[in-house]
Design a protein around this motif. Sequence first.
Motif, short mmCIF file in Angstrom:
data_model
loop_
_atom_site.label_atom_id
_atom_site.label_comp_id
_atom_site.label_asym_id
_atom_site.label_seq_id
_atom_site.Cartn_x
_atom_site.Cartn_y
_atom_site.Cartn_z
N LEU A 540 0.87 -1.18 0.00
CA LEU A 540 0.00 0.00 0.00
C LEU A 540 0.90 1.23 0.00
O LEU A 540 1.61 1.50 0.97
CB LEU A 540 -0.90 -0.02 1.24
N ASP A 541 0.88 1.94 -1.14
CA ASP A 541 1.78 3.09 -1.33
C ASP A 541 1.14 4.37 -0.77
O ASP A 541 -0.08 4.48 -0.70
CB ASP A 541 2.02 3.24 -2.85
N ASP A 542 1.97 5.30 -0.40
CA ASP A 542 1.54 6.64 0.03
C ASP A 542 0.51 6.59 1.16
O ASP A 542 -0.44 7.39 1.18
CB ASP A 542 0.94 7.44 -1.15
N PHE A 543 0.67 5.67 2.09
CA PHE A 543 -0.31 5.57 3.18
C PHE A 543 -0.35 6.87 3.99
O PHE A 543 0.68 7.40 4.38
CB PHE A 543 0.03 4.39 4.10
N THR A 597 9.12 3.38 5.32
CA THR A 597 8.89 4.83 5.27
C THR A 597 9.65 5.41 4.09
O THR A 597 10.83 5.13 3.90
CB THR A 597 9.34 5.49 6.59
N GLU A 598 8.94 6.20 3.28
CA GLU A 598 9.61 6.79 2.11
C GLU A 598 9.96 8.25 2.40
O GLU A 598 9.44 8.86 3.34
CB GLU A 598 8.75 6.65 0.86
N GLY A 599 10.88 8.77 1.59
CA GLY A 599 11.27 10.17 1.75
C GLY A 599 12.23 10.41 2.91
O GLY A 599 12.24 11.51 3.49
#
Length: 644
Positions: A540-543, A597-599
């Motif tokens: 699930l992207d951009d949660f 966690t992205e970014g």
Amino acid sequence: MKETLLKLTGLEKHSDYVNKFFYTANMRASIYMSVYIACMEIWMIVRLLSRQLTGTDIRSDEYYVSHYLNYSLLLIVALSMLIFAVRYVTGKKCSITFGYVLKWVFMLICLFFGIDISVSDYGKGEQVFTFLTMELFAACLLTWRPIIGFLIISISYGIFYLRIDPMEIATTGISGSTDATKINMFIMWIATLFCSFAIYFRTISQAKKDEQLEKLNRHLEDIAEHDELTGIHNMLYFRMEAAKKLEMPEKTELAFLFLDIENFKSYNETYGFRNGNELLNKTAVLLKSTFGDSLTARMSDDHFVVLTEWEGAEEKTAKISEEIESGQEDVQIHLKCGAYRVKEKDTDPVRACDRARYACASIKKYYGRRFREYDEKLSNAYRLRHHIVNTIDTAVREEYIQVYYQPIVSVKDGTVIGAEALARWKDPKYGMLSPGAFIDTLEEHRQIHKLDCFVIERVCRDIREELDSGSECHPVSVNLSRLDFELCDIVKFVCDVTEKYGLEHSRLDIEVTESALVDGKELLKYAVEKLRDLGFKVWLDDFGSGYSSLNVLKDYKFDVLKIDMQFLDGFSENVNTKPILENILSLSSRLEMVSLTEGVETEEQLEFLRDLGCCRAQGYLFCRPVPRGEYREKVQHGCIKPAE
Ligand code: C2E
Ligand code: MG
Ligand code: MG
């Protein structure tokens, strides 16, 4: 019973259409009749004249005068009828009442002469066919209501019979006519009567059928030109009329307006469809009354278009916005408008509407703004958009699209455990384009699957090459759009491609953004489950970037929860960030999902994530998305910055 009687007698009330149909049918028949009678009378006059002049048939002056008078009278009536009927059927202005009178006079004179001539011939022991001919003409060629037809035919037969009866008595000496005459008269009467009735009923059924067809036609025309819900014009009509307007030289400057009710979806969900429809109707009425004679149409859903004078257009839309927005408390709706000013060379209304629509869509990001004109800046962006849509096939074929890889690392020990495939578009005309410039456009134009299928194929090929070269190869995640599930059988495609390159399903991960799932389409739910059943990991992207994040978690099962990079924004200053992230991470572990966690851009952020037990991280701190070669090199040489 009463109705049947009225029908049979022809006394039923007809619609205006049927009455007109009757009238026209009678005028047409009158043309045949009058031409025939006029020709006959001219011939009779010429014949009599030649006899008189050559002296072959010497008669009294009285005879000539009475015959000339009779012939001339018939000729005049026939010509008058002819002129009137021709004028009527050719659509000239005529008095309908005068036509009725003329028809009756014509019919009565015809019958009178028919009776008179046949009676005088009968007296000489000759034919009765002039009477019969006139009877057939007047009663059967013309259409009469049965009761009137019955009266005309019966009275004329009665008169004829009463006039020949004394002659029979005179010649045979027997009181009353012979049985043969009576039978002949009866058969002729009944035959004429039936013919007249049959013609009436045939005409009436034809008229009614025609009326139905006409109604249907009008209805079809109406739905072809009007919007069913609001009653204002639809796009088909708008486009046709706008094209005509663009062709004509205009004194005033024109503009296409595109209007969109923002938040209409929420309005519909809150108040129901009926109220939603009422709002659309209200908007349509306001547009019509405010823009008067300008072309107004509903394009689709909550979108309207207007072609109007540029002067005052902004003020007018502001007035409508105000009216629509007033009194709305629970749902904040806004009427937004994009405008495109018509240039001299413009001929295509579709393009003009599209530009106005583009200007309208561009206001979405600006809170409080209601009106935007399509200007130079938008024009450039619009051109790029068109370029993208028109070039996607070439871009795939010619490999303008390239796949960049961004490593995903383990938070615990900093080792690379995977990568995300991110598309880049190296355009010969526009240079390097980032996904922000083309993903939305491709989605809007329902072309996104072309890009995604290309990326999947390329990623699988890269993994295969990697495996064949004997190097270590991590799973790669690809991004799928919500539309991929609608536009193609993406599940089958992914299976086919992995099979083509002989890859286990665990080597390819699938990222689906949270916003893709909030609509809760069954199709998507089924596809996500199917992918998981087939052994693909679904992420699930951009949660947390949308507003229904928790609902999505409730309804779907995912392997990896990818926390949106927004959460790390203002990480050090915002005191709320830490507790929120903490909770999300604990939620993901309780739901048995791997957290990512992205970014991640700073050591401090990484440290924090490690403390909270986040499993994976992705971000500029480790590596930016890079081309495949560079990515491979970095991984092989251990250049992906390991966390301490
Ligand atoms: P995403 O899937 O959330 O991808 C992550 C985006 O964040 C990427 O942007 C990546 O370059 C950027 N990013 C990674 N680390 C950092 C960081 O530390 N700081 C910042 N500020 N940004 C970071 P990119 O490549 O521009 O992609 C944007 C979005 O476009 C992606 O978001 C994804 O939703 C979409 N996208 C990219 N490639 C594809 C594709 O092939 N197909 C589809 N359907 N969507 C794609
Ligand atoms: Mg992604
Ligand atoms: Mg993301």
